[in-house]
Design an enzyme around this catalytic site. Structure first.
Site, PDB file in Angstrom:
ATOM      1  N   ASP A   1       0.816  -1.209   0.000  1.00 15.97           N
ATOM      2  CA  ASP A   1       0.000   0.000   0.000  1.00 15.97           C
ATOM      3  C   ASP A   1       0.856   1.268   0.000  1.00 15.97           C
ATOM      4  O   ASP A   1       0.464   2.292  -0.564  1.00 15.97           O
ATOM      5  CB  ASP A   1      -0.936   0.007   1.212  1.00 15.97           C
TER       6      ASP A   1
ATOM      7  N   TYR B   1      -3.880   3.863   9.370  1.00 20.84           N
ATOM      8  CA  TYR B   1      -3.560   4.561  10.621  1.00 20.84           C
ATOM      9  C   TYR B   1      -4.810   4.746  11.478  1.00 20.84           C
ATOM     10  O   TYR B   1      -4.771   4.635  12.711  1.00 20.84           O
ATOM     11  CB  TYR B   1      -2.936   5.907  10.269  1.00 20.84           C
ATOM     12  N   ASN B   2      -5.941   5.001  10.836  1.00 23.21           N
ATOM     13  CA  ASN B   2      -7.204   5.162  11.554  1.00 23.21           C
ATOM     14  C   ASN B   2      -7.496   3.975  12.455  1.00 23.21           C
ATOM     15  O   ASN B   2      -7.911   4.135  13.606  1.00 23.21           O
ATOM     16  CB  ASN B   2      -8.337   5.348  10.541  1.00 23.21           C
TER      17      ASN B   2
ATOM     18  N   SER C   1      -5.369   1.811  13.733  1.00 25.18           N
ATOM     19  CA  SER C   1      -4.413   1.725  14.837  1.00 25.18           C
ATOM     20  C   SER C   1      -4.724   2.737  15.931  1.00 25.18           C
ATOM     21  O   SER C   1      -4.306   2.566  17.080  1.00 25.18           O
ATOM     22  CB  SER C   1      -2.982   1.926  14.320  1.00 25.18           C
TER      23      SER C   1
END
Length: 283
Positions: free
Chosen positions: A73, A191-192, A194
């Site tokens: 990604d 990231y959201n 995590s």
């Protein structure tokens, strides 16, 4: 037509596939360009040297008719920044990938089929996914496909900032936090997640607001994709705004940052990813 290829750096599998793809695409009469890092890696290896096509900076990939990302990604996000509205097709090399739908063993035939379709019809088969635009006083960052993060200079004890978050001019939350993250559904798995934000199906027309070490305990919020989100950063010596983990803008509070849907979406080419199959890899 021209096909751009961006391969994951320091990955021999990615470079080998890029070399094979260059050779096959020449048989379709398509011109091929690779990014400068990929060109350097191909040229340094005897087995791949003959495959080296023309090279160009990633930022010039928007001049291509199709861009192929080979890797994970992170490679896809890197390629997408330069692709602009050019269709981009992602080849996944085995790790958890929510942006790369094509398995390496299917890559060559899938890319060739898409190239032949473009040559025949004049356009690629694509799915548009929204990106985020972060801007402030006389500045803006390049659009983000996954997320925009606004935070204090550092995280943890003694860091952070006072964060006021407005959605379409209405105050959503106010208080001390390490920062706030605004994600697209495509970025909800990155990231959201995590930061304990929710998983959101990529077909949902929404944006996700997730606090980072939020002392107020404010739950994450999903808002309409066309909402305007304003983050006011105060009570800190400095702060930073980051687009997709790579492009950053240092700011000096008080600072008002606007995050909204970018005018230009990313256009995904090739077969769609099965979201729930990809989720299994997170377990």
């Amino acid at each position: 037509m021209t096909v751009g290829i961006v391969a994951q750096r320091d990955n021999d599998r990615a470079m080998s596939l890029a070399s094979t793809l260059c050779d096959r695409l020449r048989a379709t009469s398509a011109a091929v360009v690779v990014d400068e890092t990929t060109a350097g890696a191909l040229g340094d290896h005897d087995a791949w040297e003959a495959a080296v096509p023309d090279s160009a900076p990633v930022d010039e990939m928007s001049a291509c008719n199709l861009v192929v990302s080979i890797g994970g990604d992170g490679t896809f996000l890197y390629a997408a920044r330069g692709a602009g509205s050019t269709p981009i097709l992602g080849v996944n090399l085995g790790e958890v990938g929510f942006l790369n739908a094509i398995a390496p063993e299917e890559a060559v035939e899938t890319v060739v089929a898409e190239v032949e379709h473009i040559q025949k019809t004049g356009s690629a088969r694509t799915r548009a996914k929204p990106r985020l635009q972060a801007s402030g006083d006389n500045w803006e960052l390049s659009p983000a496909l996954n997320e925009v993060v606004v935070q204090g200079e550092r995280r943890g004890h003694g860091g952070g900032a006072t964060v006021d978050v407005y959605v379409d001019d209405s105050l959503y939350t106010s208080g001390h936090a390490d920062g706030v993250l605004v994600a697209t559904p495509t970025g909800s798995t990155a990231y959201n997640l995590s930061e304990r934000g929710p998983l959101v199906h990529p077909d949902v027309a929404g944006l996700i607001i997730t606090g980072m070490a939020d002392e107020m305990g404010t739950p994450p919020l999903v808002v309409d994709v066309d909402s305007e989100i304003v983050v006011e950063l105060t009570d800190a010596d400095s702060g930073v705004v980051v687009s997709d983990g790579r492009v950053r803008k240092d700011v000096v509070p008080p600072e008002r940052i606007t995050v909204s849907r970018a005018g230009e979406p990313v256009r995904l080419a090739g077969p769609p990813l099965d979201f729930f199959t990809a989720l299994d890899k997170l377990a």
